[in-house]
Design an enzyme around this catalytic site. Sequence first.
Site, PDB file in Angstrom:
ATOM      1  CE  LYS A   1      -5.533  -1.999  -1.395  1.00 37.78           C
ATOM      2  NZ  LYS A   1      -4.371  -1.347  -0.427  1.00 37.78           N
TER       3      LYS A   1
ATOM      4  CG  ASP B   1      -2.664   2.338   6.404  1.00 41.47           C
ATOM      5  OD1 ASP B   1      -2.528   2.063   5.418  1.00 41.47           O
ATOM      6  OD2 ASP B   1      -2.683   3.500   6.409  1.00 41.47           O
TER       7      ASP B   1
ATOM      8  CG  ASP C   1      -2.133   7.253   0.281  1.00 42.79           C
ATOM      9  OD1 ASP C   1      -0.873   8.813  -0.081  1.00 42.79           O
ATOM     10  OD2 ASP C   1      -2.898   6.677  -0.958  1.00 42.79           O
TER      11      ASP C   1
ATOM     12  CG  ASP D   1      -1.838   1.261   1.444  1.00 38.06           C
ATOM     13  OD1 ASP D   1      -2.523   1.184   0.465  1.00 38.06           O
ATOM     14  OD2 ASP D   1      -1.972   1.779   1.369  1.00 38.06           O
TER      15      ASP D   1
END
Length: 260
Positions: A182, A207, A12, A10
């Site tokens: 996702k 995250d 960000d 991922d």
Amino acid sequence: MRDVELFLLDMDGTFYLGDKLIRGALEFLDVVKSQGKNFLFLTNNSSKGPRQYVEKLRRLGVNVDETHVFTSGEATALFLLERYGKTKLFLVGTKALEETLCSYGHTIEWRDPQLVVLGYDTEVTYEKLARACLLIRRNLPYIATHPDINCPSEEGPLPDTGSFIALIERSTGRLPDYVVGKPNSLMMQIVSKRFNLPTSKIAMVGDRLYTDMEFAIRSGAMAILVLSGETTREDFERSSTKPHLVVEDIAVLARMLERG
């Protein structure tokens, strides 16, 4: 992690925050490459296309090309092709998302679209939201690129597509018919085929519990949570979603991978 051949990263909150790399980001890529493993930046953020992400990563000192990036916008374009063919769609999304969708043969239509697509629109206007709600009330198919509620930033969480979904639901009473990104396993299926790997050889590093980790767990991949973005340790302890590994940030993960 010895059996992992592909790391899905991922962006960000995991690899960078705003315009700053997170501690250990470049070191992690160096370790992955030195061990003959692969990586792919996999993001739900549909506000940018692969080209824009590559430009940003290169500005941050990461030498990648568009083959190293896969977005929920691309996954949405592929989903639409498979389900509806090349479509006329009304888009609540950025110019970059429009560019991505059109590159797969779809067209943007204001007056008489076949369906509505909702993305992370950092260029949103009331006019666009109002038009989308009118069309959604007519029972047009309604597709969202991803469900993320907030997007991390240096200033704090910013409203993402999930927040727009909630707004539209309050107005129309409808939720999207399909949410592509996702934790939907569609993106994993595409990646698995592209790299010719079983999901047991893939790890998702992210995250967010409700997207990144759910995505990995549902898909049979390794789930690695970093606490450098949206999820706090308190969030993790309260959650029923339990990743296989939890680390403070990607720097810790790099050291673990290096040690084997």
